[in-house]
Design a protein around this motif. Sequence first.
Motif, PDB file in Angstrom:
ATOM      1  N   ILE A 145       0.834  -1.209   0.000  1.00 30.04           N
ATOM      2  CA  ILE A 145       0.000   0.000   0.000  1.00 30.04           C
ATOM      3  C   ILE A 145       0.863   1.250   0.000  1.00 30.04           C
ATOM      4  O   ILE A 145       0.584   2.222  -0.708  1.00 30.04           O
ATOM      5  N   ASP A 146       1.944   1.228   0.773  1.00 29.50           N
ATOM      6  CA  ASP A 146       2.829   2.380   0.888  1.00 29.50           C
ATOM      7  C   ASP A 146       3.487   2.707  -0.452  1.00 29.50           C
ATOM      8  O   ASP A 146       3.735   3.879  -0.760  1.00 29.50           O
ATOM      9  N   GLU A 147       3.774   1.699  -1.250  1.00 24.21           N
ATOM     10  CA  GLU A 147       4.458   1.890  -2.527  1.00 24.21           C
ATOM     11  C   GLU A 147       3.485   2.072  -3.695  1.00 24.21           C
ATOM     12  O   GLU A 147       3.909   2.428  -4.800  1.00 24.21           O
ATOM     13  N   SER A 148       2.215   1.836  -3.456  1.00 27.20           N
ATOM     14  CA  SER A 148       1.224   1.964  -4.523  1.00 27.20           C
ATOM     15  C   SER A 148       0.808   3.424  -4.702  1.00 27.20           C
ATOM     16  O   SER A 148       1.250   4.311  -3.975  1.00 27.20           O
ATOM     17  N   ASP A 149      -0.082   3.641  -5.663  1.00 22.31           N
ATOM     18  CA  ASP A 149      -0.606   4.990  -5.900  1.00 22.31           C
ATOM     19  C   ASP A 149      -1.861   5.268  -5.079  1.00 22.31           C
ATOM     20  O   ASP A 149      -2.463   6.329  -5.202  1.00 22.31           O
ATOM     21  N   ARG A 150      -2.259   4.321  -4.264  1.00 22.99           N
ATOM     22  CA  ARG A 150      -3.541   4.441  -3.575  1.00 22.99           C
ATOM     23  C   ARG A 150      -3.580   5.649  -2.634  1.00 22.99           C
ATOM     24  O   ARG A 150      -4.631   6.273  -2.453  1.00 22.99           O
ATOM     25  N   LEU A 151      -2.450   5.984  -2.030  1.00 22.51           N
ATOM     26  CA  LEU A 151      -2.400   7.102  -1.080  1.00 22.51           C
ATOM     27  C   LEU A 151      -1.803   8.362  -1.707  1.00 22.51           C
ATOM     28  O   LEU A 151      -1.500   9.323  -0.998  1.00 22.51           O
ATOM     29  N   ALA A 152      -1.671   8.368  -3.030  1.00 22.62           N
ATOM     30  CA  ALA A 152      -0.895   9.421  -3.700  1.00 22.62           C
ATOM     31  C   ALA A 152      -1.554  10.793  -3.688  1.00 22.62           C
ATOM     32  O   ALA A 152      -0.865  11.813  -3.672  1.00 22.62           O
ATOM     33  N   GLN A 153      -2.876  10.847  -3.689  1.00 26.01           N
ATOM     34  CA  GLN A 153      -3.557  12.142  -3.799  1.00 26.01           C
ATOM     35  C   GLN A 153      -4.647  12.290  -2.731  1.00 26.01           C
ATOM     36  O   GLN A 153      -5.840  12.296  -3.043  1.00 26.01           O
ATOM     37  N   PRO A 154      -4.240  12.424  -1.487  1.00 24.61           N
ATOM     38  CA  PRO A 154      -5.236  12.567  -0.416  1.00 24.61           C
ATOM     39  C   PRO A 154      -5.910  13.936  -0.447  1.00 24.61           C
ATOM     40  O   PRO A 154      -5.350  14.911  -0.960  1.00 24.61           O
TER      41      PRO A 154
END
Length: 273
Positions: free
Chosen positions: A74-83
Amino acid sequence: MKKILVVLSEYGFWGEELVGPLEAFDAHGYETVFMTPNGKRPHALPPSMEVGYFDPPLRKVVTDEYYAQRTREIDESDRLAQPINLCTWFPERPYFSSDEFAHGLEEYYNKRQQCWKELEQYDALLMVGGSGPIVDMVNNQRLHDVILGFRALNKLIIAECYAVTCLAFAREWEDRKSIIAGKHVTGHALEYDYKDGTGFLNTDLNMGPPPYPLEFILRDATQPGGQYHGGVGRTRSTVLDFPYLTGRSTQDSKLVGELAVQVLEQGLQRYGW
């Protein structure tokens, strides 16, 4: 489809405390929307991605291979990229000494009410723990207003570990009464606090012990009529007293997610006390 607003610290969150609830939400097809205090991409605390991390007060390993791997993914994915940027969404309450205070306060309340209307699209609020929230979530007036908005809408409010402190400090400015007075909650017990090594992502700061004993804050805030449950000696301490669902620490994360789903799908109101 249920929609969950997830708040993460920009100074590091504990991986399992995100992964546990997130897996439950994903499994049920819920949409998760992430938010940070200033819109910066959040990252997990390194120990929560370190297989075999040994917790000093607990005297046991608290990061297993599964949760370390899931946290890294999750940390390396784009999932948290644009909060979402909380700072540009909810208004800041003016200082009492500011110019045009009366008009400024009226504008603040009007804007806050508009933001509360925007919260109607969400079914629950999740505040993920770790040491990071101590820095940018616990005493964040805007986040307090988010919590008060979910409370006004009678929607589920979830807090884990040190993020539970946000509930104790979220108060209406007029009466400043605790919103968890009379309620049952859990949170980091004094016996499990570090004596040394409390640190934060992107800093070299070691605060030694945490800057406050959360147990004492929660014991006071839940009075009169409520209760703090530490669950010392027990693997988990997870308490639901609707609208508040609180988890003491890392080990509660999966159960927190499962209970949140039961609240949203079955109307569960009470658990753990």
